[in-house]
Design an enzyme around this catalytic site. Structure first.
Site, PDB file in Angstrom:
ATOM      1  N   ASP A 226     -15.008  -6.758 -31.532  1.00 52.24           N
ATOM      2  CA  ASP A 226     -14.015  -6.970 -30.481  1.00 52.24           C
ATOM      3  C   ASP A 226     -14.670  -6.984 -29.105  1.00 52.24           C
ATOM      4  O   ASP A 226     -14.345  -7.839 -28.258  1.00 52.24           O
ATOM      5  CB  ASP A 226     -12.954  -5.864 -30.559  1.00 52.24           C
TER       6      ASP A 226
ATOM      7  N   ASP B 129      -5.753  -5.729 -34.536  1.00 51.61           N
ATOM      8  CA  ASP B 129      -5.560  -4.484 -33.801  1.00 51.61           C
ATOM      9  C   ASP B 129      -4.541  -3.576 -34.471  1.00 51.61           C
ATOM     10  O   ASP B 129      -4.450  -2.387 -34.125  1.00 51.61           O
ATOM     11  CB  ASP B 129      -5.101  -4.800 -32.370  1.00 51.61           C
TER      12      ASP B 129
END
Length: 453
Positions: free
Chosen positions: A290, A343
């Site tokens: 990420d 997420d």
């Protein structure tokens, strides 16, 4: 700029807008304020390409328009003030984005529901095995049920491969992003959404329609399918197809969120983290993934690859379908608040593991790990939104904040309670194996058998 000024001389008022939003929203606000022209000041330097993607939409408005980067904005406005009256127009955003609050509730609620379903399925599998052992049947002692129940336990290698596979897929999205590729993603998302929605509905309705859920019919290429599944499947297919057709309508985000949540819950129920070691490797790899594709990729691709893909650049869409989104309700600039599936899904696998561990050890909420890990996930996601607002809307990698909170909480509690070794390697609490007594009752002792002979 000279041509733009010639068109404005007769108007007398120039409307200058500052902020980041969609071009159509800017134009509507300018038109409502009675501007004779609109000057759009962009905070970045690559505004020319951004404006070119909105050219077709901007042609629907008749008043003149001119765009310039932020670096040239001060000089441009100062020059215009010498010959024209300039009106600065920049409506304030709300302090608290209501859409982000609801998005936080959706993400945390999805993790809680998926964790409960995963733990409940694991307990049902253990209960069924103990029942078979009590009846004297020879069965495998594997708690999760293996492949027969459709459960997939990931290992360290597959967790590490996540970074490679996800990075290749992200680059493919970035390079091939276009209208036809978005249509392909919509088809893939619809297939996954139909499967997820069907699985969730069948699991819920089977409590009331037990006979339909327990009756099966053989279908070519699909095998044995229950009557309840056959009854639910057409509804799921129609629901996904209608969303795909009308996905650009104002309220289509509701159907997209329903399909996305059902898909995430189903994946967390099927794919499981067997211990904290695998969970730590998975989240650590996702943590680096990420950060790299949000921040570091700017130096390689001249823009954030993750953010560009999430926005759906070079398309007429508001973003790729693999995310949950809610429109900003009280924001005059409009737009959506979004969160990617990863997420929610990746931390959700670890939170679900914590709940299965608690149920296997018959731990209370206070003495267990689920409540603390779920609270850590919610706190990390909350800090993500705080950072997003402090950074003036610039995209933030959510896992940068979620992973340290979630893993740090589980490891700290496990070390303090002396259970870190069980969490890290076994993934199960210490407990008495009750099936041994059943096996001894079913079989006579070896000495007694020899005496009878």
């Amino acid at each position: 700029l000279a041509f733009f000024l010639l068109q404005l001389v007769s108007g007398g008022v120039l409307l200058v807008e500052r902020g980041k939003c969609k071009f159509t929203k800017k134009a509507k606000l300018a038109e409502a304020a009675g501007a004779s022209g609109i000057l759009i000041i962009n905070s970045g330097t690559s505004f020319t390409r951004w404006s070119a993607r909105r050219t077709k939409r901007s042609l629907t408005y008749t008043y003149p328009q001119f765009s310039c980067p932020k670096m040239q904005a001060k000089l441009c406005v100062r020059f215009l003030q010498l010959i024209l009256g300039v009106q600065l127009y920049s409506p304030d955003r709300p302090v608290v984005d209501t859409a982000e609050v609801f998005l936080w509730l959706m993400a945390v609620g999805t993790v809680l529901c998926a964790s409960y379903w995963s733990a409940w399925s694991a307990r049902e599998a253990v209960t069924e095995q103990e029942k078979l052992l009590k009846d004297g049947h020879e069965v495998s002692l594997t708690v999760e049920g293996g492949g027969s129940s459709g459960i997939v336990d990931i290992n360290v290698i597959s967790a590490m491969m996540f970074v490679v596979v996800a990075s290749c897929f992200l680059i493919m999205l970035y390079k091939l992003m276009s209208a036809w590729f978005i249509d392909l993603l919509v088809v893939i998302f619809c297939i996954g959404g139909v499967e997820g929605l069907q699985t969730c509905l069948v699991a819920i309705l089977s409590r009331w329609f037990t006979s339909a859920a327990g009756s099966f019919v053989k279908v070519p290429f699909f095998g044995a399918i229950s009557y309840l599944t056959m009854a639910v499947s057409p509804f799921c297919v129609v629901f996904a197809v209608l969303w795909a057709i009308y996905r650009q309508f104002p309220y289509a985000w509701i159907a997209q969120d329903i399909l996305g949540i059902a898909l995430i819950v189903t994946v967390i129920q099927i794919v499981r983290v067997p211990n904290l070691k695998v969970g730590s490797v998975l989240l650590s790899c996702a943590f680096l993934y990420d950060i790299f594709w949000v921040f570091v990729s700017k130096s390689l691709f001249h823009e954030s690859v993750m953010i560009a893909v999430a926005r759906g650049d070079n398309t007429d869409e508001d973003g790729v379908p693999m995310l949950l989104k809610i429109p900003r309700m009280f924001d005059p600039w409009g737009g959506y608040s979004i969160i990617g599936f990863g997420d929610i899904l990746l931390p959700g696998l670890v939170v679900a593991f914590a709940m299965r561990y608690d149920w296997a050890g018959k731990k209370s909420l206070r003495c267990g790990y689920f409540l603390w890990s779920a609270s850590a996930y919610g706190t990390g996601l909350l800090i993500t939104y705080v950072a997003l607002n402090l950074m003036d809307g610039h995209g933030q990698p959510a896992l940068l904040y979620i992973v340290p909170f979630t893993l740090g909480t589980l490891m700290s509690l496990g070390w303090k309670r002396g259970e870190l070794r069980n969490l890290w390697f076994k993934g199960e609490p210490e407990r008495v194996c009750t099936h041994q007594g059943y096996l001894q009752m079913a079989k006579p002792p070896p000495a007694a058998a020899a005496h009878d002979d």
